[in-house]
Design an enzyme around this catalytic site. Sequence first.
Site, PDB file in Angstrom:
ATOM      1  N   ARG A 128       8.403 -43.792   9.374  1.00  0.00           N
ATOM      2  CA  ARG A 128       8.682 -43.671   7.769  1.00  0.00           C
ATOM      3  C   ARG A 128       7.802 -44.762   6.786  1.00  0.00           C
ATOM      4  NH1 ARG A 128      13.946 -42.633   9.552  1.00  0.00           N
ATOM      5  NH2 ARG A 128      14.168 -40.180   9.779  1.00  0.00           N
ATOM      6  N   LYS A 150      -4.458 -43.532  -2.138  1.00  0.00           N
ATOM      7  CA  LYS A 150      -4.316 -41.996  -1.890  1.00  0.00           C
ATOM      8  C   LYS A 150      -4.708 -41.978  -0.372  1.00  0.00           C
ATOM      9  CE  LYS A 150      -5.379 -39.414  -6.028  1.00  0.00           C
ATOM     10  NZ  LYS A 150      -6.342 -38.748  -6.938  1.00  0.00           N
ATOM     11  N   GLU A 192     -19.919 -42.538  -6.334  1.00  0.00           N
ATOM     12  CA  GLU A 192     -18.803 -42.898  -6.833  1.00  0.00           C
ATOM     13  C   GLU A 192     -18.984 -44.286  -7.858  1.00  0.00           C
ATOM     14  OE1 GLU A 192     -16.406 -41.034  -6.715  1.00  0.00           O
ATOM     15  OE2 GLU A 192     -16.048 -40.440  -4.649  1.00  0.00           O
ATOM     16  N   LYS A 234     -11.345 -49.241 -11.216  1.00  0.00           N
ATOM     17  CA  LYS A 234     -10.362 -48.436 -10.473  1.00  0.00           C
ATOM     18  C   LYS A 234      -8.960 -49.026 -10.576  1.00  0.00           C
ATOM     19  CE  LYS A 234      -9.149 -45.416  -6.643  1.00  0.00           C
ATOM     20  NZ  LYS A 234      -9.672 -44.692  -5.698  1.00  0.00           N
ATOM     21  N   GLU A 244      -1.122 -40.429 -10.328  1.00  0.00           N
ATOM     22  CA  GLU A 244      -1.870 -39.405 -10.948  1.00  0.00           C
ATOM     23  C   GLU A 244      -0.722 -38.434 -11.868  1.00  0.00           C
ATOM     24  OE1 GLU A 244      -5.481 -38.106  -9.101  1.00  0.00           O
ATOM     25  OE2 GLU A 244      -5.318 -36.148  -9.965  1.00  0.00           O
ATOM     26  N   ARG A 248      -4.995 -41.038 -14.168  1.00  0.00           N
ATOM     27  CA  ARG A 248      -5.665 -41.200 -12.686  1.00  0.00           C
ATOM     28  C   ARG A 248      -6.723 -40.023 -12.656  1.00  0.00           C
ATOM     29  NH1 ARG A 248      -3.746 -43.844  -7.105  1.00  0.00           N
ATOM     30  NH2 ARG A 248      -5.840 -43.280  -6.237  1.00  0.00           N
ATOM     31  N   ASN A 252     -11.424 -38.343 -10.832  1.00  0.00           N
ATOM     32  CA  ASN A 252     -11.989 -37.031 -10.165  1.00  0.00           C
ATOM     33  C   ASN A 252     -13.192 -36.472 -10.928  1.00  0.00           C
ATOM     34  OD1 ASN A 252     -10.231 -36.567  -7.826  1.00  0.00           O
ATOM     35  ND2 ASN A 252      -8.622 -36.597  -9.019  1.00  0.00           N
ATOM     36  N   HIS A 255     -15.475 -34.165  -9.077  1.00  0.00           N
ATOM     37  CA  HIS A 255     -14.505 -33.862  -7.865  1.00  0.00           C
ATOM     38  C   HIS A 255     -14.297 -32.285  -7.645  1.00  0.00           C
ATOM     39  CE1 HIS A 255     -14.690 -37.859  -7.288  1.00  0.00           C
ATOM     40  NE2 HIS A 255     -14.205 -37.988  -6.231  1.00  0.00           N
ATOM     41  N   HIS A 259     -15.489 -30.681  -4.472  1.00  0.00           N
ATOM     42  CA  HIS A 259     -14.713 -30.358  -3.456  1.00  0.00           C
ATOM     43  C   HIS A 259     -14.962 -28.925  -3.106  1.00  0.00           C
ATOM     44  CE1 HIS A 259     -11.316 -33.659  -4.125  1.00  0.00           C
ATOM     45  NE2 HIS A 259     -12.409 -33.960  -3.515  1.00  0.00           N
ATOM     46  N   HIS A 272     -19.374 -36.389   1.054  1.00  0.00           N
ATOM     47  CA  HIS A 272     -18.356 -36.227  -0.094  1.00  0.00           C
ATOM     48  C   HIS A 272     -19.162 -36.830  -1.344  1.00  0.00           C
ATOM     49  CE1 HIS A 272     -14.706 -36.587  -2.438  1.00  0.00           C
ATOM     50  NE2 HIS A 272     -15.092 -37.941  -2.622  1.00  0.00           N
TER      51      HIS A 272
HETATM   52  P1  NAD Z   1     -17.325 -41.909   6.334  1.00  0.00           P
HETATM   53  O1  NAD Z   1     -16.123 -42.398   6.264  1.00  0.00           O
HETATM   54  O2  NAD Z   1     -17.515 -40.426   7.076  1.00  0.00           O
HETATM   55  O3  NAD Z   1     -18.369 -42.632   6.609  1.00  0.00           O
HETATM   56  C1  NAD Z   1     -19.779 -42.558   6.529  1.00  0.00           C
HETATM   57  C2  NAD Z   1     -20.418 -42.512   7.671  1.00  0.00           C
HETATM   58  O4  NAD Z   1     -21.026 -43.953   7.608  1.00  0.00           O
HETATM   59  C3  NAD Z   1     -19.567 -42.403   8.989  1.00  0.00           C
HETATM   60  O5  NAD Z   1     -20.675 -41.738   9.877  1.00  0.00           O
HETATM   61  C4  NAD Z   1     -19.317 -43.602   9.475  1.00  0.00           C
HETATM   62  O6  NAD Z   1     -19.020 -43.802  10.889  1.00  0.00           O
HETATM   63  C5  NAD Z   1     -20.596 -44.672   9.088  1.00  0.00           C
HETATM   64  N1  NAD Z   1     -20.299 -45.697   8.795  1.00  0.00           N
HETATM   65  C6  NAD Z   1     -19.240 -46.600   8.091  1.00  0.00           C
HETATM   66  N2  NAD Z   1     -19.546 -47.860   8.036  1.00  0.00           N
HETATM   67  C7  NAD Z   1     -20.645 -48.014   8.674  1.00  0.00           C
HETATM   68  C8  NAD Z   1     -21.451 -49.241   8.409  1.00  0.00           C
HETATM   69  N3  NAD Z   1     -21.050 -50.428   8.013  1.00  0.00           N
HETATM   70  N4  NAD Z   1     -22.662 -48.999   8.913  1.00  0.00           N
HETATM   71  C9  NAD Z   1     -23.082 -48.006   9.501  1.00  0.00           C
HETATM   72  N5  NAD Z   1     -22.432 -46.914   9.680  1.00  0.00           N
HETATM   73  C10 NAD Z   1     -21.347 -47.051   9.125  1.00  0.00           C
HETATM   74  O7  NAD Z   1     -17.382 -41.398   4.676  1.00  0.00           O
HETATM   75  P2  NAD Z   1     -17.241 -42.074   3.202  1.00  0.00           P
HETATM   76  O8  NAD Z   1     -18.316 -41.831   2.314  1.00  0.00           O
HETATM   77  O9  NAD Z   1     -17.033 -43.627   3.535  1.00  0.00           O
HETATM   78  O10 NAD Z   1     -15.783 -41.563   2.914  1.00  0.00           O
HETATM   79  C11 NAD Z   1     -15.658 -40.226   2.561  1.00  0.00           C
HETATM   80  C12 NAD Z   1     -14.262 -40.012   2.805  1.00  0.00           C
HETATM   81  O11 NAD Z   1     -13.649 -40.688   1.638  1.00  0.00           O
HETATM   82  C13 NAD Z   1     -14.017 -38.315   2.246  1.00  0.00           C
HETATM   83  O12 NAD Z   1     -13.081 -37.999   3.199  1.00  0.00           O
HETATM   84  C14 NAD Z   1     -13.370 -38.412   0.914  1.00  0.00           C
HETATM   85  O13 NAD Z   1     -12.393 -37.441   0.519  1.00  0.00           O
HETATM   86  C15 NAD Z   1     -12.382 -39.803   1.160  1.00  0.00           C
HETATM   87  N6  NAD Z   1     -12.136 -40.295  -0.413  1.00  0.00           N
HETATM   88  C16 NAD Z   1     -11.008 -40.895  -0.586  1.00  0.00           C
HETATM   89  C17 NAD Z   1     -10.742 -41.224  -1.783  1.00  0.00           C
HETATM   90  C18 NAD Z   1      -9.463 -41.833  -1.949  1.00  0.00           C
HETATM   91  O14 NAD Z   1      -9.032 -42.300  -3.073  1.00  0.00           O
HETATM   92  N7  NAD Z   1      -8.539 -41.869  -0.935  1.00  0.00           N
HETATM   93  C19 NAD Z   1     -11.724 -41.580  -2.856  1.00  0.00           C
HETATM   94  C20 NAD Z   1     -13.100 -41.001  -2.693  1.00  0.00           C
HETATM   95  C21 NAD Z   1     -13.283 -40.399  -1.195  1.00  0.00           C
HETATM   96  N1  GLY Z   2     -10.822 -41.183  -5.894  1.00  0.00           N
HETATM   97  C1  GLY Z   2      -9.848 -40.582  -6.887  1.00  0.00           C
HETATM   98  C2  GLY Z   2      -8.523 -41.497  -6.877  1.00  0.00           C
HETATM   99  O1  GLY Z   2      -8.549 -42.206  -6.193  1.00  0.00           O
HETATM  100  O2  GLY Z   2      -7.784 -41.119  -7.838  1.00  0.00           O
END
Ligand code: NAD
Ligand code: GLY
Length: 372
Positions: A128, A150, A192, A234, A244, A248, A252, A255, A259, A272
């Site tokens: 939890r 998130k 972003e 942010k 949100e 917030r 998006n 997005h 999405h 993404h």
């Molecule tokens: P990712 O986590 O897939 O990383 C991208 C690639 O880079 C992967 O292959 C990873 O292994 C590699 N990598 C990571 N760090 C590295 C480094 N320093 N050197 C070499 N390779 C490296 O993708 P991302 O773009 O980081 O994240 C996308 C995800 O984030 C999506 O799932 C999206 O939905 C999510 N997201 C979440 C929020 C949130 O608020 N929680 C906001 C935006 C995006």
């Molecule tokens: N990436 C959108 C949020 O964090 O709300």
Amino acid sequence: MTDLSTSNPTLVQIALQERSYAISIGAGLLGQAQTYADVPAAATALIVTNTTVAPLYEAQLRQALVGRYKQVHTVTLPDGEAFKDWTTLNTIFDALLGQGADRKTVLFALGGGVVGDMTGFAAASYMRGVPFVQVPTTLLAQVDSSVGGKTAINHPLGKNMIGAFYQPRLVVCDLATLQTLPPRELSAGLAEVIKYGPIADMVFFDWIEANIDALMARDPAALAHAVQRSCEIKAEVVGQDERESGLRAVLNFGHTFGHAIEAGLGFGVWLHGEAVGCGMVMAAQLSERLGLVDSAFVARLTALIARAGLPTRAPVIDAQDNEGHYLAHMRLDKKAEGGDIKFVVIPSPGQAAVQGAPDAMVREVINACCAA
Ligand code: NAD
Ligand code: GLY
């Protein structure tokens, strides 16, 4: 500008009463024990990372943690958006339970947004809720996903559909990790970064335009400023609307269309950030059709997205009924109410709002953006 020396990280605060925490920004931070001095002590730490990031940075992080935790375990996930699912999430729980992790165990998310979102959700639900720390290693994760709490996994029918709001105790943005990012991932992160201009700060947008070549060349000072300013914006938004209920949603921008691209093509086909970049072009075109911004703004945003190495033409996600498939995916968006799609639009550059749009107009935008 951010101080690039390890000894003086720049701190951006997320102000959320008892859930407040710092984003620590600097080069070389992740391997320094001092970086984690304020994280709760515990018997066990679990580093969650993936097969790409582990060989690059797991040893550095482990070395920084071994003095503070009696046991430091690591679980290494398969790499990719396609693995942001129940099966992979369960391997984190397998590791926690297999190692007898208790409710004080601290999770460390070492990787991009996929690792961060999954680790956060695991931390939110294991016993939890256990503490977790974000150590984002992609630009996208440093400027967005690691900040704000998130957490989620995907469902085959929709992006980030299963998750929780759960704040980390600390975010460590080690700028040195950005030097090993593949170029496509750097561009995805820039999407972003660019996002924060139209929704909140056109002075920052001007700065990105002026410095896009330096950012693409990974100039450390330019990256440091981009990460810091993005986190500040942010932090301001999340501090006002953690869960949100309103404001917030502006984060998006791009997005809703984005999405649909990700889910429509299958998760992982477009990154993404690529989908968000193209989605911002679509959302800007929708804003223009709604009479909110002029074509010069849309052209300016589109040009910057292109200079960041991102696609500005949308993909066809269904050969028979492309617009219908876009609309169907967007009706599943978390902002949709009773099947009515809500879009983040730009009433004027530097401000965002959430509103609906007639289906016919949305179809026109999809058609215009998908055209060759
Ligand atoms: P990712 O986590 O897939 O990383 C991208 C690639 O880079 C992967 O292959 C990873 O292994 C590699 N990598 C990571 N760090 C590295 C480094 N320093 N050197 C070499 N390779 C490296 O993708 P991302 O773009 O980081 O994240 C996308 C995800 O984030 C999506 O799932 C999206 O939905 C999510 N997201 C979440 C929020 C949130 O608020 N929680 C906001 C935006 C995006
Ligand atoms: N990436 C959108 C949020 O964090 O709300």
